[in-house]
Design a protein around this motif. Sequence first.
Motif, PDB file in Angstrom:
ATOM      1  N   GLY A  95      47.381  38.568  28.626  1.00  0.00           N
ATOM      2  CA  GLY A  95      48.464  38.136  29.010  1.00  0.00           C
ATOM      3  C   GLY A  95      48.337  36.589  29.019  1.00  0.00           C
ATOM      4  N   GLN A  96      47.160  36.221  29.545  1.00  0.00           N
ATOM      5  CA  GLN A  96      47.050  34.883  29.756  1.00  0.00           C
ATOM      6  C   GLN A  96      46.898  34.194  28.352  1.00  0.00           C
ATOM      7  OE1 GLN A  96      45.293  32.973  32.779  1.00  0.00           O
ATOM      8  NE2 GLN A  96      47.216  33.980  33.177  1.00  0.00           N
ATOM      9  N   VAL A  97      46.161  34.775  27.203  1.00  0.00           N
ATOM     10  CA  VAL A  97      46.242  34.477  25.893  1.00  0.00           C
ATOM     11  C   VAL A  97      47.682  34.249  25.289  1.00  0.00           C
ATOM     12  CG1 VAL A  97      45.587  34.836  23.486  1.00  0.00           C
ATOM     13  CG2 VAL A  97      43.947  35.379  25.369  1.00  0.00           C
ATOM     14  N   ALA A  98      48.419  35.278  25.376  1.00  0.00           N
ATOM     15  CA  ALA A  98      49.929  35.294  24.814  1.00  0.00           C
ATOM     16  C   ALA A  98      50.666  34.114  25.421  1.00  0.00           C
ATOM     17  CB  ALA A  98      50.580  36.484  25.184  1.00  0.00           C
ATOM     18  N   GLU A  99      50.465  34.027  26.804  1.00  0.00           N
ATOM     19  CA  GLU A  99      51.282  33.059  27.503  1.00  0.00           C
ATOM     20  C   GLU A  99      50.990  31.675  27.250  1.00  0.00           C
ATOM     21  OE1 GLU A  99      52.247  31.462  32.184  1.00  0.00           O
ATOM     22  OE2 GLU A  99      50.964  33.119  32.020  1.00  0.00           O
ATOM     23  N   GLN A 100      49.631  31.215  26.832  1.00  0.00           N
ATOM     24  CA  GLN A 100      49.228  30.146  26.337  1.00  0.00           C
ATOM     25  C   GLN A 100      49.655  29.636  25.055  1.00  0.00           C
ATOM     26  OE1 GLN A 100      44.851  28.395  25.275  1.00  0.00           O
ATOM     27  NE2 GLN A 100      45.039  28.382  27.415  1.00  0.00           N
ATOM     28  N   ARG A 101      49.707  30.769  24.237  1.00  0.00           N
ATOM     29  CA  ARG A 101      50.461  30.640  22.940  1.00  0.00           C
ATOM     30  C   ARG A 101      51.957  30.678  22.883  1.00  0.00           C
ATOM     31  NH1 ARG A 101      47.378  35.604  19.702  1.00  0.00           N
ATOM     32  NH2 ARG A 101      45.554  34.185  18.854  1.00  0.00           N
ATOM     33  N   GLY A 102      52.495  30.580  24.202  1.00  0.00           N
ATOM     34  CA  GLY A 102      53.891  30.395  24.149  1.00  0.00           C
ATOM     35  C   GLY A 102      54.745  31.744  23.899  1.00  0.00           C
ATOM     36  N   GLU A 103      53.809  32.923  23.895  1.00  0.00           N
ATOM     37  CA  GLU A 103      54.640  34.044  23.423  1.00  0.00           C
ATOM     38  C   GLU A 103      54.651  34.878  24.645  1.00  0.00           C
ATOM     39  OE1 GLU A 103      51.231  35.792  21.242  1.00  0.00           O
ATOM     40  OE2 GLU A 103      51.677  34.684  19.227  1.00  0.00           O
ATOM     41  N   LEU A 104      55.888  34.567  25.271  1.00  0.00           N
ATOM     42  CA  LEU A 104      56.187  34.711  26.717  1.00  0.00           C
ATOM     43  C   LEU A 104      56.625  36.415  26.932  1.00  0.00           C
ATOM     44  CD1 LEU A 104      58.187  31.641  28.002  1.00  0.00           C
ATOM     45  CD2 LEU A 104      55.603  31.934  28.008  1.00  0.00           C
ATOM     46  N   ALA A 105      57.488  36.923  26.060  1.00  0.00           N
ATOM     47  CA  ALA A 105      57.844  38.409  26.042  1.00  0.00           C
ATOM     48  C   ALA A 105      56.633  39.373  25.838  1.00  0.00           C
ATOM     49  CB  ALA A 105      58.855  38.531  24.990  1.00  0.00           C
ATOM     50  N   GLU A 106      55.778  38.829  25.139  1.00  0.00           N
ATOM     51  CA  GLU A 106      54.502  39.650  25.014  1.00  0.00           C
ATOM     52  C   GLU A 106      53.622  39.627  26.063  1.00  0.00           C
ATOM     53  OE1 GLU A 106      50.853  40.168  21.599  1.00  0.00           O
ATOM     54  OE2 GLU A 106      52.288  38.617  21.334  1.00  0.00           O
ATOM     55  N   ALA A 107      53.648  38.231  26.653  1.00  0.00           N
ATOM     56  CA  ALA A 107      52.634  38.120  27.824  1.00  0.00           C
ATOM     57  C   ALA A 107      53.290  38.707  28.889  1.00  0.00           C
ATOM     58  CB  ALA A 107      52.806  36.677  28.285  1.00  0.00           C
ATOM     59  N   ALA A 108      54.692  38.795  29.032  1.00  0.00           N
ATOM     60  CA  ALA A 108      54.973  39.768  30.132  1.00  0.00           C
ATOM     61  C   ALA A 108      54.770  41.075  30.165  1.00  0.00           C
ATOM     62  CB  ALA A 108      56.812  39.628  30.231  1.00  0.00           C
ATOM     63  N   GLN A 109      54.840  41.630  28.924  1.00  0.00           N
ATOM     64  CA  GLN A 109      54.326  43.276  28.579  1.00  0.00           C
ATOM     65  C   GLN A 109      52.885  43.308  28.917  1.00  0.00           C
ATOM     66  OE1 GLN A 109      55.401  43.920  24.399  1.00  0.00           O
ATOM     67  NE2 GLN A 109      57.613  43.526  24.679  1.00  0.00           N
ATOM     68  N   TYR A 110      52.060  42.289  28.566  1.00  0.00           N
ATOM     69  CA  TYR A 110      50.782  42.516  29.214  1.00  0.00           C
ATOM     70  C   TYR A 110      50.487  42.428  30.575  1.00  0.00           C
ATOM     71  CZ  TYR A 110      48.858  42.003  23.983  1.00  0.00           C
ATOM     72  OH  TYR A 110      48.399  42.155  22.805  1.00  0.00           O
ATOM     73  N   TYR A 111      51.246  41.777  31.243  1.00  0.00           N
ATOM     74  CA  TYR A 111      50.970  41.479  32.640  1.00  0.00           C
ATOM     75  C   TYR A 111      51.716  42.798  33.325  1.00  0.00           C
ATOM     76  CZ  TYR A 111      50.128  36.667  32.201  1.00  0.00           C
ATOM     77  OH  TYR A 111      49.314  35.425  32.039  1.00  0.00           O
ATOM     78  N   GLU A 112      52.687  43.515  32.634  1.00  0.00           N
ATOM     79  CA  GLU A 112      53.304  44.756  33.176  1.00  0.00           C
ATOM     80  C   GLU A 112      52.360  45.892  32.812  1.00  0.00           C
ATOM     81  OE1 GLU A 112      55.864  46.737  35.188  1.00  0.00           O
ATOM     82  OE2 GLU A 112      56.296  44.799  34.795  1.00  0.00           O
ATOM     83  N   ARG A 113      51.607  45.714  31.617  1.00  0.00           N
ATOM     84  CA  ARG A 113      50.570  46.952  31.577  1.00  0.00           C
ATOM     85  C   ARG A 113      49.483  46.810  32.419  1.00  0.00           C
ATOM     86  NH1 ARG A 113      48.970  49.838  26.788  1.00  0.00           N
ATOM     87  NH2 ARG A 113      47.889  51.817  27.542  1.00  0.00           N
ATOM     88  N   ALA A 114      49.112  45.575  32.694  1.00  0.00           N
ATOM     89  CA  ALA A 114      47.905  45.258  33.659  1.00  0.00           C
ATOM     90  C   ALA A 114      48.206  46.168  35.047  1.00  0.00           C
ATOM     91  CB  ALA A 114      47.421  43.907  33.795  1.00  0.00           C
ATOM     92  N   LEU A 115      49.590  45.732  35.399  1.00  0.00           N
ATOM     93  CA  LEU A 115      49.915  46.372  36.771  1.00  0.00           C
ATOM     94  C   LEU A 115      50.201  47.670  36.731  1.00  0.00           C
ATOM     95  CD1 LEU A 115      52.305  43.346  37.349  1.00  0.00           C
ATOM     96  CD2 LEU A 115      50.479  43.842  38.735  1.00  0.00           C
TER      97      LEU A 115
END
Length: 344
Positions: free
Chosen positions: A296-316
């Motif tokens: 999620g950190q990688v995706a967020e840094q790349r500006g891929e916000l929807a993908e980052a949100a999915q990764y954070y949700e998966r982690a949780l």
Amino acid sequence: MFWALMKKLGGQSWAALVVIAISVLMTFLAKAQESRPGISCILEVSSREILPFEPLYVMVSLVNESNREQEVEIIPRAWVRLGIPGQDKIKWTKPFAGGLMEGPPPPPKRVRLTPNERLTLLRRIHADAPVPRRALIQKPGIVYVQGRVIGVNNKFESEPVKVEILEPQGVDAEAYEYLRTEGMNLPPSTLPRSLRQSWAHSGMKEREMPTPGLYEFFALENWYGWDYGEEPIKELLKFADRFAPSRYARHARLGAGLLRFYARSEVRDVGKAVRLFQEVAREGDDLAALAFYYLGQVAEQRGELAEAAQYYERALSLKIDPYFRHLAEKARARVESRLSASKR
């Protein structure tokens, strides 16, 4: 009688007594303000059972448990102390800030807490803590952890939390033996180049340079921003291949991924970092939760916000520890806020 005494003491003594009385009163009021009931200190650890050398993260929180807003003046840094069971009581170390590369404490800060609001301070307890020659989480046993937040006029302490350092079994035992012997002192080439150059410039020979243990690369630390070369990554991946499928090997892959993602040098390679995180994420356990958080950190840094949100949700959704749950929840809220703002 009081006025007769004042008259006998004279004007200057009278003024001095007034100043002393006011000073005592102000001190009393300040202490009463700082230690008033309703503010609790709570400690949460990433796990109550870890293997030797595993990263141990803590959250130290001040919680306003009263029904009114309260203000405290504190140094905004979490302190911890470690304890080992004694015959009659716990034998505590001196409080320390958790890491080994700490700067001076930040200046005091006034904090207002509404009812049920909490201020959370994060801290990693370094595997060498409290000092390398007396490290308490490098071998099996029982360790107690206590959190502390220092106020200007008082301190807030949590209840001790018991953490069991487990005896490694199977391939984990083999990996542990390597970590405490061969892996304790890596070659000087695993140090950041700028650090080696600085020490060499001061007259230190390479063989005299203090070198890191492999376990120091298992966790997110402030030195991942240094100018590392390929050597520590090679050491981590060699260890991971040798001791797969141990838990330590997965920590090593996470560490190599963190170096690829955060290093401030040519070893930074986000694509390789993603592949390493994805390897760890396949297991679906607590370390997989960390891997999804970093993805999620990688995706967020790349500006891929929807993908980052999915990764954070998966982690949780996995068995994530309290420390990284706190980080993932904040990160998810942050990217969701940015996504909402982009749709307006």
